[in-house]
Scaffold this motif. Sequence first.
Motif, PDB file in Angstrom:
ATOM      1  N   ALA A  38       0.854  -1.216   0.110  1.00  0.00           N
ATOM      2  CA  ALA A  38      -0.035   0.037   0.023  1.00  0.00           C
ATOM      3  C   ALA A  38       0.856   1.299  -0.003  1.00  0.00           C
ATOM      4  CB  ALA A  38      -0.960   0.145   1.093  1.00  0.00           C
ATOM      5  N   SER A  39       1.730   1.336   0.904  1.00  0.00           N
ATOM      6  CA  SER A  39       2.601   2.435   0.904  1.00  0.00           C
ATOM      7  C   SER A  39       3.892   2.355   0.148  1.00  0.00           C
ATOM      8  CB  SER A  39       3.025   2.787   2.265  1.00  0.00           C
ATOM      9  OG  SER A  39       3.952   1.575   2.902  1.00  0.00           O
ATOM     10  N   GLY A  40       4.496   1.175  -0.469  1.00  0.00           N
ATOM     11  CA  GLY A  40       5.634   1.076  -1.287  1.00  0.00           C
ATOM     12  C   GLY A  40       6.896   0.978  -0.409  1.00  0.00           C
ATOM     13  N   ARG A  41       6.735   0.948   1.150  1.00  0.00           N
ATOM     14  CA  ARG A  41       7.785   1.195   1.983  1.00  0.00           C
ATOM     15  C   ARG A  41       8.775  -0.283   1.829  1.00  0.00           C
ATOM     16  NH1 ARG A  41       6.384   2.829   7.742  1.00  0.00           N
ATOM     17  NH2 ARG A  41       5.641   0.695   7.926  1.00  0.00           N
ATOM     18  N   LEU A  42       9.731  -0.355   1.741  1.00  0.00           N
ATOM     19  CA  LEU A  42      10.630  -1.348   1.725  1.00  0.00           C
ATOM     20  C   LEU A  42      11.502  -1.210   2.950  1.00  0.00           C
ATOM     21  CD1 LEU A  42      12.345  -3.729   0.571  1.00  0.00           C
ATOM     22  CD2 LEU A  42      13.403  -1.841  -0.865  1.00  0.00           C
ATOM     23  N   THR A  43      11.573  -2.095   3.838  1.00  0.00           N
ATOM     24  CA  THR A  43      12.184  -2.112   5.037  1.00  0.00           C
ATOM     25  C   THR A  43      13.328  -3.264   4.838  1.00  0.00           C
ATOM     26  OG1 THR A  43      10.446  -1.383   6.234  1.00  0.00           O
ATOM     27  CG2 THR A  43      12.342  -2.240   7.726  1.00  0.00           C
ATOM     28  N   VAL A  44      14.510  -2.897   4.810  1.00  0.00           N
ATOM     29  CA  VAL A  44      15.718  -3.834   4.825  1.00  0.00           C
ATOM     30  C   VAL A  44      16.704  -3.952   6.168  1.00  0.00           C
ATOM     31  CG1 VAL A  44      17.710  -4.323   3.536  1.00  0.00           C
ATOM     32  CG2 VAL A  44      15.902  -3.238   2.319  1.00  0.00           C
TER      33      VAL A  44
END
Length: 70
Positions: A38-44
Amino acid sequence: MSTATYTVVGMTCGHCVNAVTEEVTSVPGVTAVDVDLASGRLTVTSDAPVDDDAVRAAVDEAGYELAGSA
Ligand SMILES: [Cu+2]
């Protein structure tokens, strides 16, 4: 341990999420990847800080791009 967040542009469905997750997971040192469609957030998450360019290249390889990339 290190965590970095990015915004991925162009994802539209779960397949996109899987593609990004798969590519970014393959970046050396990365231990966990979380993608929010939904937000496009990528957490690495990684053992040591990962080069942004390596993440950018992996996202590009999956067929998407990071927000703010040229
Ligand atoms: Cu898709």
